[in-house]
Design a protein around this motif. Structure first.
Motif, PDB file in Angstrom:
ATOM      1  N   HIS A 169      44.075   4.441  37.622  1.00 57.03           N
ATOM      2  CA  HIS A 169      42.728   5.052  38.131  1.00 57.03           C
ATOM      3  C   HIS A 169      42.593   5.264  39.700  1.00 57.03           C
ATOM      4  CE1 HIS A 169      39.868   4.952  34.859  1.00 57.03           C
ATOM      5  NE2 HIS A 169      40.650   4.281  34.423  1.00 57.03           N
ATOM      6  N   PHE A 197      40.174  12.169  37.117  1.00 61.23           N
ATOM      7  CA  PHE A 197      40.896  10.857  36.685  1.00 61.23           C
ATOM      8  C   PHE A 197      41.373  10.094  37.696  1.00 61.23           C
ATOM      9  CE2 PHE A 197      44.099   8.132  34.202  1.00 61.23           C
ATOM     10  CZ  PHE A 197      43.417   7.145  34.004  1.00 61.23           C
ATOM     11  N   HIS A 222      38.930   9.594  29.654  1.00 62.94           N
ATOM     12  CA  HIS A 222      40.099   8.883  28.609  1.00 62.94           C
ATOM     13  C   HIS A 222      40.175   9.751  27.432  1.00 62.94           C
ATOM     14  CE1 HIS A 222      38.348   5.332  31.359  1.00 62.94           C
ATOM     15  NE2 HIS A 222      39.530   5.352  31.229  1.00 62.94           N
ATOM     16  N   HIS A 225      37.667  -2.879  29.279  1.00 63.67           N
ATOM     17  CA  HIS A 225      37.563  -1.699  30.003  1.00 63.67           C
ATOM     18  C   HIS A 225      37.120  -0.638  28.983  1.00 63.67           C
ATOM     19  CE1 HIS A 225      40.650   1.577  31.596  1.00 63.67           C
ATOM     20  NE2 HIS A 225      39.263   1.868  31.893  1.00 63.67           N
ATOM     21  N   ALA A 238      37.060   2.271  28.149  1.00 58.55           N
ATOM     22  CA  ALA A 238      38.104   3.415  27.917  1.00 58.55           C
ATOM     23  C   ALA A 238      37.912   4.223  26.560  1.00 58.55           C
ATOM     24  CB  ALA A 238      39.467   3.129  28.336  1.00 58.55           C
ATOM     25  N   VAL A 272      33.834   1.507  34.082  1.00 50.98           N
ATOM     26  CA  VAL A 272      34.770   2.440  34.147  1.00 50.98           C
ATOM     27  C   VAL A 272      36.013   2.002  34.984  1.00 50.98           C
ATOM     28  CG1 VAL A 272      35.130   4.799  35.170  1.00 50.98           C
ATOM     29  CG2 VAL A 272      32.919   3.982  34.806  1.00 50.98           C
ATOM     30  N   GLU A 294      47.143   3.678  29.656  1.00 48.52           N
ATOM     31  CA  GLU A 294      46.941   4.428  30.876  1.00 48.52           C
ATOM     32  C   GLU A 294      48.385   4.275  31.538  1.00 48.52           C
ATOM     33  OE1 GLU A 294      43.495   3.272  32.724  1.00 48.52           O
ATOM     34  OE2 GLU A 294      42.254   4.229  31.561  1.00 48.52           O
TER      35      GLU A 294
HETATM   36 ZN   LIG Z   1      40.696   3.960  32.408  1.00 42.35          ZN
END
Ligand SMILES: [Zn+2]
Length: 303
Positions: A71, A95, A136, A200, A202, A220, A275
């Motif tokens: 992030h 992002f 996401h 999280h 996501a 976030v 991620e």
């Molecule tokens: Zn994330």
């Protein structure tokens, strides 16, 4: 007059030559020394899709180190130069701000913003309901399949000599993603619970696609500390919905998830937002299938 201007011209030429030498890496523009198309991908799922579709014709550089939280990534000058030298830069606008600005400045006309080909959802299920878009998207295999298809076209444009191969490989990746989508839809049809409590926030796209409700704890940014009031609210929601499992992710400490789990008498389990990879033997598909197994157990699904 022309004689007087010569030294200035010579200096300018010398500067241009020096700049070309610094950026060119010895290959033609957008190519590696070995003649492959040089592609930068901003973080793991985009790297995975790009490698799958590009195969042996491209050389992919990832701007987020494996195991790093993407992030808030910052780019060093070498990485900015890689963006400038790439034949194609693949990123997801909104992002990673540092990547967005490097692409806007250095890769004009040579970039693919994957968010431009799909419908984006606003953030829901947590604190950041300010109308901003949730990035996401790769956690919805159907949206990711659309991205894979367009990626084939973008690589074909950047490297027409191998266009047929890129299109063929993109089609194969799209088929695999559609199979994954079917597996999710079938496994998550009949479940005792449909609430997905996660540290999280996501999994909005995944929840949206398969009719689940995401209850996010930290919001976030996965490293944000939730307030005691927020923790109490999530604990109450978890109790009210009979939640048995609080999910946490691999790249961030499970402390917050453990606190809530203790409070409501639930267990914790990993739900990986992909991620970044923590296991070098894993890939997008193995992690997504592990996530599906974790979800069907936690939600009491029968198929
Ligand atoms: Zn994330």
């Amino acid at each position: 007059m022309s004689v007087r201007r010569l030294p200035g011209v010579a200096v300018a030429v010398a500067i241009v030559v020096a700049l070309l030498g610094a950026c060119g890496q010895g290959g033609t523009e957008g190519r590696t020394e070995g003649g492959k198309l040089a592609v930068v991908a901003s973080f793991y799922p985009l790297q995975f899709a790009t490698e799958q579709v590009g195969g042996g014709h491209i050389a992919v550089t990832t701007l987020t180190k494996p195991g790093a939280e993407p992030h808030d990534v910052e780019l060093n000058p070498r990485q900015v130069a890689q963006v400038a030298d790439a034949g194609l830069a693949v990123h997801l606008k909104g992002f990673q701000p540092a990547v967005d600005s490097a692409v806007a400045q250095e890769a004009k006309g040579r970039s693919f913003d994957v968010s431009s080909v799909i419908e984006l959802l606003p953030y829901t299920g947590g604190e950041s309901e300010d109308g901003s878009k949730d990035p996401h998207v790769w956690l919805d295999p159907a949206r990711f399949a659309t991205i894979a298809g367009t990626l084939g076209e973008r690589l074909a444009q950047a490297d027409p000599a191998h266009a047929a191969d890129y299109r063929e490989r993109a089609k194969s990746l799209r088929n695999q993603l559609q199979d994954l989508d079917r597996a999710y839809a079938e496994s998550l049809t009949t479940c005792a619970r449909r609430e997905l409590v996660t540290s999280h926030q996501a999994f909005n796209y995944l929840a949206h696609r398969y009719g689940l409700t995401q209850i996010g704890i930290t919001g976030v940014s996965p490293e944000a500390e939730p307030s005691p009031r927020k923790l109490a609210k999530v604990a109450a929601q978890a109790r009210a919905t009979g939640t048995t499992t609080i999910f946490f992710e691999t790249l961030v400490s499970p402390k917050v998830a453990e606190t809530i789990a203790r409070e409501v008498g639930a267990r914790t389990a990993v739900l990986d937002p992909l991620e970044g990879l923590t296991d070098e033997n894993a890939d997008y598909f193995t992690v997504m299938r592990a996530n599906l197994a974790a979800l069907t157990t936690a939600l009491g699904c029968t198929s």
